[in-house]
Enzyme design. Sequence first.
Site, PDB file in Angstrom:
ATOM      1  N   SER A 160      79.977  14.950  27.318  1.00 45.13           N
ATOM      2  CA  SER A 160      78.960  14.179  28.022  1.00 45.13           C
ATOM      3  C   SER A 160      79.554  13.148  28.993  1.00 45.13           C
ATOM      4  O   SER A 160      78.878  12.696  29.903  1.00 45.13           O
ATOM      5  CB  SER A 160      78.055  13.464  27.015  1.00 45.13           C
ATOM      6  OG  SER A 160      78.813  12.551  26.248  1.00 45.13           O
TER       7      SER A 160
ATOM      8  N   LYS B  90      77.843   6.422  26.150  1.00 49.13           N
ATOM      9  CA  LYS B  90      77.089   6.299  27.402  1.00 49.13           C
ATOM     10  C   LYS B  90      77.724   5.262  28.316  1.00 49.13           C
ATOM     11  O   LYS B  90      78.439   4.364  27.874  1.00 49.13           O
ATOM     12  CB  LYS B  90      75.646   5.843  27.101  1.00 49.13           C
ATOM     13  CG  LYS B  90      74.820   6.816  26.295  1.00 49.13           C
ATOM     14  CD  LYS B  90      74.171   7.839  27.187  1.00 49.13           C
ATOM     15  CE  LYS B  90      73.629   9.013  26.413  1.00 49.13           C
ATOM     16  NZ  LYS B  90      72.767   8.666  25.311  1.00 49.13           N
TER      17      LYS B  90
END
Lengths: 420, 149
Positions: B65, B102
């Site tokens: 990610s 993130k």
Amino acid sequence: MSRIFALIDANSFYGSCERLFDPSLAKRPVIVLSNNDGCAVSRTSDAKPFVAMGQPYFQIKDVCRRENIAVFSSNYSLYGDVSARLNQVYRQFSPEIEVYSIDESFLDFSGFGDRNLEAYARELHETIFRWVGIPTCVGIAPTKTLAKLANRVAKSSPDLGGVCDLRDQGKREEVLKRVPVEDVWGIGRASAAKLQRLGVITAADLAALPSPFARKLLSVVGERIVHELQGQPCLLLEQVAPQRKGCAVTRSFSARVTELDQMLEAVSAYAVQLGEKLRHHSLATEALTVFYHTSPFDTGPQRSVQKCVTLPEASADTLTLLRAARDGARAIWKEGYRYAKAGLVTMDLVRLEDAPRALFDAYDREASARLMMALDAVNAKFGRGTLHPAAAGIKRPWSTQFNMRSPRYTTCLDELPLVF
Amino acid sequence: MFSFRSFHPLRVRRGARRPLPYFLEGLCAGFPSPADDYLDESIDLNDLLIRNQPATFLWRVDGHSMREAGIFHGDLLVVDRSLAPADGDIVVVIVNGERSLKRLQIRKGQLTLSFENKDYPEGLALHEGDEIEIWGVVRCSIHWHRAGG
């Protein structure tokens, strides 16, 4: 100069460690079981209505399923690492600390002058939560016994925000009236019963006892507790752990042991661990008690036996300990019982270099030291248990099990927490 | 008398510091090495990677990610819980009970958390009622370039 102590301890420490790395547990009650998944030794607050402290696991299996309680085996690698981090942070807040247990430490807050100690304790509490992620409670008071009591109050009154300051005498008197005498640090069940018969029901009643009376009733230890409750410090921080007086290796078996061979293998393995422990502290023992017993939870005949084996002279040599453990275990063996637990206990440990030599049957200490050093070095390099006497078993069907242990998140590269 | 202490397994394994040698020359009575005057402190990778030891934890990346941020599957993350999250930080974040890596953006008090992988959906807008907890700030990542580490 008057003294000020803070006692800080972690809330449901083992359960909080599990929650730190597994966020799916945030809203689930968590309990942690003792060795061999025996009984509950830690419960988060939301698990407490369903599980009693120390309750055997087989009794609570159903309620755990029904209430969706997460159950873990003890993960001492994780708890030990987190505990070390807590104490590292405590040391930044006070130069003098006593590590009292894996989740409790006393901090010396004396001599901080005009600093607002309650705000300082709050800062400590928040720093610990932010840095290490473990919720704590702090009690502040002029003695260790009162600090322990303040900590209890902080824990049971959530509106205090985790910090209770009992330095003010008026406030202290109010609180002592509400604490039952059996909850005072150092008052055991027997003493509490004795006191209650005399109408000493609360900590305030205990603090009001005349000193000679307390001494007669509860010995000097009890008298000290009374002084401490009155705000006169009698106990100081123990910053250096006293030399270990005894050392024990005891374990419950994962399955019941009914054969002598298995029992001998188990006590041999414990002797290997005992030797490692003693050598780590540069200590030696002159005698060794072997014990084993059946489980009170089993139906069927019960038996509990022990045997003390004396060595010709003090030793920390694995092979010597192993021989003694096996001799002891064999001497008290009887067929027909289902043994649940065994252990080795030593008392009166001595420093190896101070230990007197035997006139006859003396060990060759130098040869033993070389062999043990080689043994420890191999196990240090290639992992614990790489090299061990064959007597301690290879397959070890009796060995401790941790069926529900979480990963060793902080101490094992292969078990680090994953992020997606 | 031999001492057992120096060979205890815990001691050996705990040797966290592996400094490069400070004294290149052993003590000798002859002419001292002219280089001795120029020796600096050794470089300690722990000091470099870890600023606040009790607050620092290692995590492992699982998935792709954050590929465009230079963080790859299997990398190690050095996560410091004591750092205050700031705009642009990469964070380990718990969103509704799930662990996630993130990029944090703070614009006019508005938080945005996003993946950095072109193949993944753009950003991850937070919804009303989402439970967000920033677990820690990633200080650096460790990536091996040789097979087998």
